[in-house]
Write a protein that holds these residues in place. Structure first.
Motif, short mmCIF file in Angstrom:
data_model
loop_
_atom_site.label_atom_id
_atom_site.label_comp_id
_atom_site.label_asym_id
_atom_site.label_seq_id
_atom_site.Cartn_x
_atom_site.Cartn_y
_atom_site.Cartn_z
N ASP A 71 0.84 -1.19 0.00
CA ASP A 71 0.00 0.00 0.00
C ASP A 71 0.87 1.24 0.00
OD1 ASP A 71 -2.14 -1.60 0.11
OD2 ASP A 71 -2.52 -1.34 2.25
N ARG A 116 -11.58 -2.74 2.16
CA ARG A 116 -10.66 -1.76 1.58
C ARG A 116 -10.45 -1.97 0.07
NH1 ARG A 116 -4.94 -2.39 1.85
NH2 ARG A 116 -5.17 -4.27 3.07
N TYR A 122 -3.46 -10.34 3.60
CA TYR A 122 -3.67 -8.92 3.89
C TYR A 122 -3.34 -8.71 5.36
CZ TYR A 122 -6.09 -8.45 -0.60
OH TYR A 122 -6.41 -8.43 -1.95
N LYS A 141 -2.81 -5.92 7.24
CA LYS A 141 -3.56 -4.91 7.99
C LYS A 141 -4.85 -5.52 8.53
CE LYS A 141 -2.08 -0.72 5.62
NZ LYS A 141 -2.49 0.26 4.61
N GLU A 142 -5.53 -6.29 7.69
CA GLU A 142 -6.79 -6.89 8.11
C GLU A 142 -6.56 -7.99 9.14
OE1 GLU A 142 -6.33 -5.65 5.16
OE2 GLU A 142 -8.03 -4.26 5.14
N ASP A 153 -10.85 -6.46 10.26
CA ASP A 153 -11.80 -6.03 9.22
C ASP A 153 -13.24 -6.37 9.62
OD1 ASP A 153 -12.24 -4.76 6.79
OD2 ASP A 153 -12.08 -6.59 5.62
N TYR A 175 -11.48 5.19 8.24
CA TYR A 175 -11.71 5.03 6.81
C TYR A 175 -13.13 5.31 6.36
CZ TYR A 175 -7.15 2.82 6.84
OH TYR A 175 -5.82 2.57 6.97
N TYR A 176 -14.04 5.51 7.32
CA TYR A 176 -15.45 5.66 6.93
C TYR A 176 -15.98 7.03 7.32
CZ TYR A 176 -15.27 0.61 6.37
OH TYR A 176 -14.92 -0.65 5.97
N HIS A 236 -17.09 4.15 2.94
CA HIS A 236 -15.64 3.93 2.86
C HIS A 236 -15.08 4.83 1.78
CE1 HIS A 236 -11.79 1.89 2.23
NE2 HIS A 236 -11.96 1.36 3.42
N THR A 237 -13.80 5.17 1.90
CA THR A 237 -13.18 6.02 0.88
C THR A 237 -13.28 5.38 -0.52
OG1 THR A 237 -11.12 5.06 1.62
CG2 THR A 237 -11.57 7.32 2.30
N ASN A 238 -13.44 4.08 -0.56
CA ASN A 238 -13.57 3.44 -1.88
C ASN A 238 -15.03 3.29 -2.30
OD1 ASN A 238 -14.65 1.24 -0.53
ND2 ASN A 238 -12.89 -0.08 -0.83
#
Lengths: 539, 195
Positions: free
Chosen positions: A309, A411, A451, A453-454, A459, B41-42, B64-66
């Motif tokens: 990332d 994400r 992943y 981070k997750e 998550d 992120y939200y 979410h940003t996406n």
């Protein structure tokens, strides 16, 4: 032989060029770069058969005023060769540093028509000879005809097309092409009516090469003969050079890159046509290649063994990557030039590039293998909601190998399919951070494609188990570094021992290496320190 | 050796070492990083009313940003406010439509159930015999139902902003900005509650 002499003379008589006449002798072993020799050795000169009225073809076929050949329209005559060599379109072929070349020809479709006409003519005139023989294909003879001359001019060696990386395609046009092909309308009225009316389906092209072949194969000889002269008439025009295209197969550079910035993506990040970040790993490397080798970024393609990332650093030995160079004019790149690219990359100090080198296409599969099979090491700085106890750290440390189920992270859900993936965390080591009770310094060795981070924050329970679950509290990730990508590719460059490097180059490289290790070694420590400071200020 | 490094790097424009250290500091100083995942992120917006629906709706949408949307219960939803005990969440919203049968494939989430703003995602059945429909609030595709709610429905209250999310939705992108602005901010929502 008698039959062949007769045939040969007849071919010249109706207006074939010498090479076409030899082609119709159907002898595979003839060296078309030197047909004179063949003709001489087999006494074609002496055995030229006299025609009824004149003896002009006797011996002196060389001196016949050259009309464009009735079959090849001059393709196998000096005329077209001179034209190709003198064409300014050939100049660009000279710029390529390739030492070898191969060539191909694109011919107007009218030649197909003429070849068919010849076939009918010869089958009727020499039925026994053409029952089992077929002529040598025009394009094959053309290659032999031009290769030496072309090679001399380009100062390159001709090589077979299946091994050669550099190819030159010559496209020839014929002024009377459409006019002659128009006869096909009479032979296949239905087909060409359809083609004329359904323009879009046929891309506005009435006489495509494929279409002409179909039309001819559907036309019986008697139909053909009523609509087109057999043998073909002597053309009034030679072929002209329309275009010369040069293309070199891709070459590949490989290396490893490190990334020191937490505000840098791997490839340009474009949302709604707007670049969200000033630059990227790819752009920095492309710019440097452009500066050193003059290769435009439009001809470069970046691939790597996975990606991190934009807020993740990639330290240690870095990440293996390769760059495809499309249609390279310059293919021989020196050790020194590669080192200059590396130096150029490092100027911005956002990323580093090492071990840059040429690699063969066959090696590239290793990168994809690495993406799927090799393990990666990470260092994650995690923040717990509550102060971390030794007991909690122990829980992580006794885990050993952990199998996790990971749903596609939210994400990346907008650009990846929803799936549940089984991944393995091979090893984990958790340490407390001095003076920071809520932080965990976590080292992981994971299967590629995990992943991380997750795996730390879970998550919303979509990755299980996760660190939060393991220690029984909410955990988030603050910073992540890739510390190793365990793929032994590409081979390591020996920086010091090469004679081509100047002493200053050496110095610079070693400094950069020290620099990158230094950053890798101190980075985490720095994060903690600064974090501590930040937290204190906040309180 | 270090001296040499400094000297060499001086020649190249910025001072890399300082640069790198500073960039970490910037990042760490940024207070955002001390927020939890859903805060970081939200962007949370509140949906209180929908066309054609008479009662108040207390739902929250995390953008979410996406642009993936996370559906959850808002703070003032009776279930959260009165701490009701949830006995079951029914995802079979009609005779023929079961939200748990939703299947998506590929990047573009083909085959997803299509949703209007007032489409019902599920019914929350409480032990006091009250029954609350949950609305989509978003026009788009149903990507995922939080299947943990089937076995543990009370996650809805316990972790409303994280593990207790109800569904993931992918809004129609052309309506995205309008959708977002049609909902209330946190401040607006709580002001509304106090009146």
């Amino acid at each position: 032989m008698e039959e062949e002499f007769k045939l040969f003379n007849d071919l010249l008589n109706i207006g074939c060029c010498k090479l076409c006449a030899v082609r119709y002798l159907c002898k595979k072993h003839i060296d078309f770069s030197n047909v004179e020799e063949y003709l001489f050795e087999n006494r074609f000169h002496e055995n030229a058969v006299k025609t009824d009225d004149e003896t002009i073809y006797n011996m002196d076929y060389k001196k016949i005023k050259t009309n464009p050949c009735i079959v090849c329209l001059g393709l196998l005559q000096e005329e077209s060769l001179t034209q190709i060599i003198q064409s300014d379109k050939l100049e660009k072929a000279k710029q390529y540093d390739s030492e070898v070349f191969t060539c191909s020809i694109s011919m107007p479709a009218a030649i197909l028509l003429r070849e068919r006409s010849m076939q009918i003519y010869l089958k009727s005139q020499f039925p026994t000879f053409y029952k089992e023989n077929t002529e040598i294909p025009l394009n094959r003879v053309w290659k032999v005809f031009v290769k030496n001359e072309l090679g001399r001019y380009l100062q390159k060696e001709f090589e077979n097309s299946d091994t050669c990386n550099f190819s030159i395609n010559v496209a020839m046009s014929y002024a009377l092409d459409i006019e002659e092909l128009d006869h096909l309308r009479k032979m296949q009225p239905k087909m060409y009516l359809e083609r004329a009316t359904q323009r879009r389906k046929y891309n506005c092209e009435l006489f495509s090469r494929k279409g002409v072949i179909t039309a001819l194969s559907n036309t019986p000889s008697n139909n053909f003969m009523t609509n087109y002269p057999v043998p073909p008439e002597i053309p009034s025009e030679f072929l002209q050079v329309k275009d010369i295209e040069c293309k070199h197969n891709s070459i590949f550079f490989a290396g490893r890159y490190t990334k020191y910035s937490r505000d840098l993506s791997q490839s340009p990040w474009i949302i709604d046509g707007v670049k969200t970040m000033e630059t990227s790993v790819q752009e920095i490397i492309f710019d440097s290649i452009k500066n050193v080798l003059g290769i435009s970024e439009n001809n470069l393609k970046f691939s790597s063994s996975g990606r991190e990332d934009c807020d993740v650093r990639c330290l240690g030995k870095g990440r293996p990557f390769y760059i495809e160079v499309l249609d390279p004019v310059k293919t021989q790149i020196s050790f020194k030039e590669f080192r200059e690219i590396e130096k150029e990359v490092n100027k911005a100090a956002l990323i580093g590039v090492f071990h840059l080198q040429n690699v063969d296409r066959s090696e590239l599969t290793k990168v994809k293998e690495g993406e799927e099979e090799k393990t990666k090491d990470y260092n994650a700085l995690c923040l717990s909601r509550d102060p971390v106890t030794q007991e909690q750290l122990d829980k992580i440390n006794v885990c050993g190998k952990v199998e996790i189920l990971q749903k596609t992270p939210i994400r990346v859900l907008h650009r990846r399919p929803l799936a549940i993936r089984n991944k393995t965390i091979y090893e984990m080591k958790a340490k407390a951070v001095e003076g920071e009770p809520n932080l965990i310094d976590l080292h992981l060795n994971t299967q590629a494609g995990t992943y991380v981070k997750e795996f730390v924050h879970g998550d919303f329970g979509r990755t299980t188990p996760n660190i939060g679950e393991i220690i029984g509290t909410e955990v988030d990730i603050i910073a992540l570094d890739v510390t190793a990508i365990n793929l032994d590719w590409p081979r390591e460059i020996e920086y010091g021992s090469n004679d081509h490097t100047t002493s200053s180059d050496n110095n610079d490289i070693s400094c950069r290496l020290i620099f990158s290790t230094l950053v890798a070694a101190t980075s985490c420590y720095t994060i903690w320190e600064v974090t501590a400071a930040a937290r204190i200020t906040k309180c | 050796m270090l001296l040499c490094t400094t000297k060499q790097l001086d020649l190249n424009k910025p001072l890399p070492q300082r640069n790198i250290l500073e960039s970490i500091a910037d990042k760490i100083n940024d207070k955002k990083i001390f927020l939890s995942v859903h805060e970081r992120y939200y962007e949370h917006k509140y949906c209180v009313a929908l066309p054609g629906i008479s009662q108040d709706i207390h739902q929250k949408v995390g953008f979410h940003t996406n642009r993936v949307c996370l559906l959850s219960l808002a703070e003032n939803h009776p279930i959260r406010k009165e701490d009701k005990n949830i006995s079951r969440i029914n995802f079979k919203v009609s005779e023929t439509l079961d939200r748990l049968q939703n299947k998506v494939s590929g990047k573009s989430k083909r085959g997803a159930q299509k949703l209007h703003k007032s489409s019902i995602i599920c019914y929350i059945e409480c032990s006091d015999d009250t029954n609350y429909p949950v609305y989509s609030c978003v026009e788009g595709k149903l990507v995922e139902i939080n299947d943990k709610l089937i076995t543990n429905p009370n996650l809805l209250k316990a972790k409303p902003d994280s593990d207790g999310y109800i569904a993931l939705l992918l809004p129609v992108l052309s309506m995205y900005e309008d959708l977002k602005s049609s909902m209330l901010t946190k401040e607006q929502y709580f002001c509304l509650g106090s009146i």
